[in-house]
Structure formats: structure tokens, C-alpha cells
Design a protein around this motif. Sequence first.
Motif, short mmCIF file in Angstrom:
data_model
loop_
_atom_site.label_atom_id
_atom_site.label_comp_id
_atom_site.label_asym_id
_atom_site.label_seq_id
_atom_site.Cartn_x
_atom_site.Cartn_y
_atom_site.Cartn_z
N LEU A 155 0.97 -1.19 0.01
CA LEU A 155 0.04 0.03 -0.10
C LEU A 155 1.01 1.24 0.10
CD1 LEU A 155 -2.73 -1.07 2.49
CD2 LEU A 155 -3.41 -0.37 0.04
N VAL A 156 2.05 1.33 0.88
CA VAL A 156 2.87 2.40 1.04
C VAL A 156 3.55 2.63 -0.57
CG1 VAL A 156 4.88 3.28 1.82
CG2 VAL A 156 3.18 2.34 3.28
N HIS A 157 3.96 1.73 -0.99
CA HIS A 157 4.66 1.56 -2.30
C HIS A 157 3.66 2.15 -3.37
CE1 HIS A 157 6.65 0.21 -6.03
NE2 HIS A 157 5.63 -0.28 -6.33
N SER A 158 2.44 1.70 -3.44
CA SER A 158 1.63 1.89 -4.71
C SER A 158 1.03 3.41 -4.22
CB SER A 158 0.22 1.01 -4.63
OG SER A 158 -0.49 1.00 -3.50
N HIS A 159 0.86 3.85 -3.14
CA HIS A 159 0.37 5.19 -2.85
C HIS A 159 1.46 6.15 -2.91
CE1 HIS A 159 -2.51 7.90 -1.06
NE2 HIS A 159 -1.67 8.51 -0.74
N PHE A 160 2.65 6.11 -2.92
CA PHE A 160 3.56 7.11 -2.77
C PHE A 160 4.98 6.87 -3.37
CE2 PHE A 160 5.78 10.26 -0.14
CZ PHE A 160 5.41 11.56 -0.82
N THR A 161 5.71 5.78 -2.66
CA THR A 161 7.08 5.57 -2.88
C THR A 161 7.35 5.24 -4.11
OG1 THR A 161 7.04 3.36 -1.88
CG2 THR A 161 7.52 5.23 -0.20
N TRP A 162 6.57 4.79 -4.97
CA TRP A 162 7.03 4.26 -6.43
C TRP A 162 7.43 5.33 -7.08
CZ3 TRP A 162 4.83 5.40 -11.14
CH2 TRP A 162 3.54 5.98 -10.69
N MET A 163 6.79 6.63 -6.82
CA MET A 163 7.23 7.61 -7.70
C MET A 163 8.51 8.30 -7.68
SD MET A 163 3.73 9.75 -7.31
CE MET A 163 3.57 9.54 -5.40
N LYS A 164 9.40 7.81 -6.57
CA LYS A 164 10.85 8.43 -6.57
C LYS A 164 11.72 7.49 -7.40
CE LYS A 164 12.06 5.67 -2.60
NZ LYS A 164 12.52 5.57 -1.10
N GLU A 165 11.21 6.37 -7.76
CA GLU A 165 12.29 5.85 -8.92
C GLU A 165 11.66 4.63 -9.46
OE1 GLU A 165 16.17 3.03 -8.60
OE2 GLU A 165 16.38 5.22 -7.81
N HIS A 166 11.33 4.40 -10.71
CA HIS A 166 10.73 3.44 -11.32
C HIS A 166 11.06 3.26 -12.90
CE1 HIS A 166 8.41 6.34 -13.30
NE2 HIS A 166 8.19 6.95 -12.28
#
Length: 329
Positions: A155-166
Motif C-alpha cells: 500500500l505504501v509503495h503503490s500510494h507514494f514511494t513508487w514515484m521516486k524511482e521506477h
Amino acid sequence: MDSAARAPEKLSGVEDRPERKDPKRKAISSPYFHRLQRKHFLLFDVLPILGVVLAIALAFIHPVSAVDIGLFVAFWALSGIGISVGYHRYFTHRSFKAKPMVGAALTVLGSMAGQGALLSWVAMHRRHHELSDQPGDPHSPNLHGPGLVAGIKGLVHSHFTWMKEHDYPNVAYYAPDLLRDPLVARTARHYYSWVALGLVLPAILGGLLSQSWWGALTGFLWGGAVRMFVVGHIIWSINSLLHRFGTRPYQSRDFSRNGGVFGLLTFGEAWHNNHHAFPESPSFGLQWSVFDPGYWVIRGLNLAGLAWDLRVPSAQRRTSRKNRTLQPR
């Protein structure tokens, strides 16, 4: 939906890089793009949090005014419609046709949300639909394993942290139609200018309407930074919460769900299972009795002769896609 992606539209700056030469390559893992993503994440996803903190702190010194509230609501609606109607329904899914000036206006309004440059956002979201809740989906909450801890990490990844590097989706592969449109490409190229407009304009209006520098500051905070924070987290909740919780009335090959309680706040985007079942539909609610402000805007454009070819699925087609097993696959 995607809050996206984190590289500017100025492809000329990277066309000479080897990883951009193969238009069939779907996604690129590149230190160059990762630096751009981290920069965007800091500027438009992290810094608005500081704006929220400052706005709340100043509210104890000087109460929030009607002008501040009005600017927040107005720019929340404008930028949210820009994302929902423009970035998502019009550009990504081509769920209706519109006059060029409508597309240009929606590009500007969507850019003001600070969720990524148009072509990058579209490419990211098309990749999401291609691989929804499967390996390669940039922001699925369901790929982190079983158990409570893994679920929270997802949930944390999909909501926010994925955006910093992908991995960066290849725009030449996922959005060639937009690259070929000179007006779209030209308007989208000024993404950072439109983001700045969404911050400066409420500051100017706040100063003029209140006849004070204080009004300019609070207008910047409430109509700019706080509004950007709220619009962002509302839209990102679709990536996270609505791939884990909610109802699934229609068959889809992923875990998308409806969260009707969020219909107003998300401009109708919360009918997420409906959307994944019928991605070509400009109406996510699928019927007038369902609260879908984004579709109401599209219908208004249609009645004004500015939009046409609205491809809402028939009742027969909706019935044929009804989910009888309540399982994602």
C-alpha cells in the motif's frame, strides 16, 4: 490511476541516448530518468507536505479566510478535472473526441496538479492497464507477497514511494498518437510552466482579493501547495486503496475495485472496477444515477458542441460483464 511520471516532455534532450532509440522497447531503467524522477518527487510530492504544515501553522496566527477556502476549492476542482477528464479519460483512453482548444486547456489544467508531464503520465497509465496487478505494473499494491507486513508495504509503495524511482515507460511505444499531435506536444512541453502557474495564480488572486501580501502568501499555500497535496493523495488512493478494498461488480483481469464513497473527491475516478472493465468509457459511473462529476463535465462539453463520440457501454454489454464469481481472474 497514476500520478505519474517523472520525466519532462522534452524528448529532444534524451533522443541521443542509446536507450531511447528503440521504439519497441517498452520500459527503460536508466540512472538519467531516475534522477529526474527523484527531483520531481521531491519538488511536487514531498515539498507540498511542508506547505500543508506551514499553512496549518499560520492558521493559528491568522484564521483561514473565505478567500483561501475559495481558492483551494476552485484550484482543486480545476486541476482535478484536468487529471480526471484530461490526462485520464481524454488523452490516455481516448474515450471521447474534442476540439483542439479543449485538449490544450485540459493539458494546462492537468499539468497544474503537478502529477507529471502529460506524455509521461499517459505512457505510465497505459502500461498500468497493460500489466495491471502483474509484474511490471509500476504501482500495484498486490505484488509484495502475503501477510500483513507485505500488504502494508504494498500500500505504501503503490500510494507514494513508487514515484521516486521506477522504470520509465517508452513514450514512443505507449503514446505515439500524442507525439504526432503538434498542439498536444507543444502545450505539454511547458509542463513546469503550467505547474508554476497553478502556484502563482492563486497567490496573485489571493493578494488582489484581500488587498494584502498576507493574502498572497495564504493564497499560494491554500490554492497552491495544500491543493496540490490534497489532489495528489486523493488520486493516489486509487492506485493503492482501490486495488485492495471495495466492490467488484464487473469482471476484470486485475484486483481493481469500486469505492463509491470517494466519488466526489476523485471526480468519479473511484468507480475503478467499472473503469478497468470498460476503459474506453468516458463515464466511470456508467449511469446517470451514479455520482461521476468527471463525466458530467464531459457531457457539458458535449452539449456545448466541444466534445463528441462518447462511447458509454450499452446496458447489454454491462450485463454481459457482470462479475458472478467475485474473483479477480
